[in-house]
Scaffold this motif. Structure first.
Motif, PDB file in Angstrom:
ATOM      1  N   UNK A  72       0.795  -1.211   0.000  1.00 58.59           N
ATOM      2  CA  UNK A  72       0.000   0.000   0.000  1.00 58.59           C
ATOM      3  C   UNK A  72       0.834   1.269   0.000  1.00 58.59           C
ATOM      4  N   UNK A  73       0.153   2.374  -0.189  1.00 56.80           N
ATOM      5  CA  UNK A  73       0.769   3.698  -0.215  1.00 56.80           C
ATOM      6  C   UNK A  73      -0.348   4.718   0.002  1.00 56.80           C
ATOM      7  N   UNK A  74       0.004   5.988  -0.017  1.00 55.77           N
ATOM      8  CA  UNK A  74      -1.010   7.022   0.208  1.00 55.77           C
ATOM      9  C   UNK A  74      -2.052   7.047  -0.899  1.00 55.77           C
ATOM     10  N   UNK A  75      -1.642   6.676  -2.114  1.00 57.97           N
ATOM     11  CA  UNK A  75      -2.611   6.629  -3.214  1.00 57.97           C
ATOM     12  C   UNK A  75      -3.672   5.572  -2.942  1.00 57.97           C
ATOM     13  N   UNK A  76      -3.263   4.416  -2.433  1.00 59.65           N
ATOM     14  CA  UNK A  76      -4.244   3.366  -2.116  1.00 59.65           C
ATOM     15  C   UNK A  76      -5.175   3.835  -0.996  1.00 59.65           C
ATOM     16  N   UNK A  77      -4.647   4.550  -0.023  1.00 53.31           N
ATOM     17  CA  UNK A  77      -5.492   5.115   1.027  1.00 53.31           C
ATOM     18  C   UNK A  77      -6.589   5.973   0.405  1.00 53.31           C
ATOM     19  N   UNK A  78      -6.197   6.896  -0.473  1.00 48.03           N
ATOM     20  CA  UNK A  78      -7.162   7.800  -1.114  1.00 48.03           C
ATOM     21  C   UNK A  78      -8.148   7.033  -1.989  1.00 48.03           C
ATOM     22  N   UNK A  79      -7.623   6.103  -2.795  1.00 50.91           N
ATOM     23  CA  UNK A  79      -8.483   5.348  -3.711  1.00 50.91           C
ATOM     24  C   UNK A  79      -9.496   4.495  -2.950  1.00 50.91           C
ATOM     25  N   UNK A  80      -9.046   3.829  -1.881  1.00 52.74           N
ATOM     26  CA  UNK A  80      -9.939   2.946  -1.139  1.00 52.74           C
ATOM     27  C   UNK A  80     -11.010   3.741  -0.407  1.00 52.74           C
ATOM     28  N   UNK A  81     -10.615   4.846   0.190  1.00 49.71           N
ATOM     29  CA  UNK A  81     -11.593   5.669   0.910  1.00 49.71           C
ATOM     30  C   UNK A  81     -12.627   6.241  -0.058  1.00 49.71           C
ATOM     31  N   UNK A  82     -12.178   6.693  -1.218  1.00 49.63           N
ATOM     32  CA  UNK A  82     -13.105   7.233  -2.217  1.00 49.63           C
ATOM     33  C   UNK A  82     -14.081   6.165  -2.684  1.00 49.63           C
ATOM     34  N   UNK A  83     -13.575   4.959  -2.909  1.00 53.36           N
ATOM     35  CA  UNK A  83     -14.434   3.870  -3.365  1.00 53.36           C
ATOM     36  C   UNK A  83     -15.455   3.489  -2.293  1.00 53.36           C
ATOM     37  N   UNK A 131       2.664   3.364   9.077  1.00 50.61           N
ATOM     38  CA  UNK A 131       2.872   4.755   8.644  1.00 50.61           C
ATOM     39  C   UNK A 131       1.634   5.408   8.030  1.00 50.61           C
ATOM     40  N   UNK A 132       0.661   4.606   7.594  1.00 45.53           N
ATOM     41  CA  UNK A 132      -0.524   5.155   6.942  1.00 45.53           C
ATOM     42  C   UNK A 132      -1.741   5.232   7.855  1.00 45.53           C
ATOM     43  N   UNK A 133      -1.573   4.873   9.119  1.00 44.10           N
ATOM     44  CA  UNK A 133      -2.712   4.866  10.032  1.00 44.10           C
ATOM     45  C   UNK A 133      -3.320   6.260  10.206  1.00 44.10           C
ATOM     46  N   UNK A 134      -2.474   7.249  10.418  1.00 46.26           N
ATOM     47  CA  UNK A 134      -2.981   8.601  10.661  1.00 46.26           C
ATOM     48  C   UNK A 134      -3.706   9.148   9.442  1.00 46.26           C
ATOM     49  N   UNK A 135      -3.125   8.942   8.262  1.00 47.01           N
ATOM     50  CA  UNK A 135      -3.758   9.426   7.036  1.00 47.01           C
ATOM     51  C   UNK A 135      -5.095   8.743   6.811  1.00 47.01           C
ATOM     52  N   UNK A 136      -5.158   7.451   7.081  1.00 44.86           N
ATOM     53  CA  UNK A 136      -6.405   6.707   6.888  1.00 44.86           C
ATOM     54  C   UNK A 136      -7.452   7.137   7.913  1.00 44.86           C
ATOM     55  N   UNK A 137      -7.047   7.335   9.144  1.00 46.08           N
ATOM     56  CA  UNK A 137      -7.985   7.771  10.177  1.00 46.08           C
ATOM     57  C   UNK A 137      -8.558   9.138   9.826  1.00 46.08           C
ATOM     58  N   UNK A 138      -7.737  10.040   9.355  1.00 48.55           N
ATOM     59  CA  UNK A 138      -8.215  11.371   8.967  1.00 48.55           C
ATOM     60  C   UNK A 138      -9.203  11.272   7.808  1.00 48.55           C
ATOM     61  N   UNK A 139      -8.889  10.421   6.839  1.00 51.57           N
ATOM     62  CA  UNK A 139      -9.714  10.309   5.635  1.00 51.57           C
ATOM     63  C   UNK A 139     -11.052   9.624   5.891  1.00 51.57           C
ATOM     64  N   UNK A 140     -11.133   8.828   6.945  1.00 52.77           N
ATOM     65  CA  UNK A 140     -12.355   8.051   7.184  1.00 52.77           C
ATOM     66  C   UNK A 140     -13.228   8.616   8.302  1.00 52.77           C
ATOM     67  N   UNK A 141     -12.892   9.765   8.833  1.00 51.68           N
ATOM     68  CA  UNK A 141     -13.610  10.301   9.988  1.00 51.68           C
ATOM     69  C   UNK A 141     -15.098  10.496   9.726  1.00 51.68           C
ATOM     70  N   UNK A 142     -15.472  10.826   8.503  1.00 51.48           N
ATOM     71  CA  UNK A 142     -16.882  11.065   8.193  1.00 51.48           C
ATOM     72  C   UNK A 142     -17.555   9.849   7.561  1.00 51.48           C
ATOM     73  N   UNK A 143     -16.853   8.747   7.536  1.00 51.57           N
ATOM     74  CA  UNK A 143     -17.401   7.531   6.932  1.00 51.57           C
ATOM     75  C   UNK A 143     -17.567   6.458   8.002  1.00 51.57           C
ATOM     76  N   UNK A 167      -1.732   2.789  19.245  1.00 51.21           N
ATOM     77  CA  UNK A 167      -2.714   2.536  18.188  1.00 51.21           C
ATOM     78  C   UNK A 167      -4.042   3.193  18.538  1.00 51.21           C
ATOM     79  N   UNK A 168      -4.455   3.038  19.787  1.00 54.43           N
ATOM     80  CA  UNK A 168      -5.719   3.636  20.211  1.00 54.43           C
ATOM     81  C   UNK A 168      -5.673   5.158  20.121  1.00 54.43           C
TER      82      UNK A 168
END
Length: 245
Positions: free
Chosen positions: A14-25, A42-54, A80-81
């Motif tokens: 994975x990478x940041x692009x996969x984070x964005x693509x998966x969240x968008x999908x 390393x991608x936990x924070x970015x994923x948590x931010x992107x999924x806050x409204x989902x 992690x918590x």
């Protein structure tokens, strides 16, 4: 009613692009199951931010047996918590085989994870040699018994992953998977009957869109722990949509 759940385990991918693509999908997808994504740390924070409204949760792939100290490279359950994780995978066969994690160590991790407020996803499963020797249920029960004597069942999910089916393209038949899942539920009932009826049991091991629906239709399979197919947005969404509501 038991929780229906699909967990994506990206492993070391994975990478940041996969984070964005998966969240968008997932933002536009219809899925009756709860969805959890477990990316590399390393991608936990970015994923948590992107999924806050989902309606998507974030999980870790592992946690340390230590809460703090001079343990370079380790990640504590509390950490992690703090970054928004709700789940953590523990006892995955790759951790057992490649990093020599035994049942005692995994049981300690489950305790620490639950104390930190995380739901522990306990992975169990047999090797091909063990299955051929007729030891599948003995192995799975031993892996469970190490944990079940001192566990918060409200913060536990069990994932059955036959080692011989992980990343191999081989998949347990629906009947094989159901047999083990039913045995797991019956064994958990010897510790706590009420918890056994409510416990989410997941299947993992080369789950694909082509076999997801029939696997998830089994009485004791409540969803899946998805590896390779979780790296492809179309495949992962198709698997999510196959889970019974």
């Amino acid at each position: 009613m038991r929780q229906s759940l699909v967990i994506a385990n990206w492993k070391l991918n994975g990478n940041l692009k996969l984070v964005d693509d998966m969240v968008s999908a997932l933002a536009s997808a219809r899925c009756s199951a709860d969805v959890v994504i477990c990316p590399p740390a390393p991608y936990l924070a970015a994923l948590e931010t992107a999924t806050q409204r989902l309606n998507i949760e974030v999980g870790g792939q592992n946690c340390s047996v230590y809460s703090n100290g001079a343990y370079t490279g380790e990640i504590a359950a509390e950490m992690l918590a703090e970054v928004g994780c709700k789940y953590v995978l523990l006892g995955h066969s790759e951790r057992r085989a490649l990093f020599a994690e035994d049942d005692t160590l995994i049981a300690k991790k489950v305790q620490l994870a639950q104390q930190a407020g995380l739901t522990a996803v306990l992975c169990v499963g047999e090797t091909l040699q063990q299955r051929e020797a007729g030891k599948t249920l003995d192995v799975v029960k031993a892996q469970l018994s190490a944990v079940l004597n001192d566990v918060d069942f409200n913060r536990l999910v069990v994932a059955y992953e036959p080692v011989w089916a992980i990343g191999t393209g081989e998949t347990a038949t629906p009947e094989q998977a159901q047999e083990v899942h039913a045995a797991i539920r019956q064994y958990v009932a010897t510790f706590n009957t009420d918890a056994a009826s409510k416990l989410a049991l997941l299947y993992g091991g080369s789950v694909k869109p082509e076999n997801a629906e029939i696997l998830f239709a089994q009485d004791d399979i409540d969803g899946g722990l998805i590896g390779g197919a979780s790296l492809n947005t179309d495949q992962f969404l198709a698997i999510c949509s196959a889970v019974k509501g």
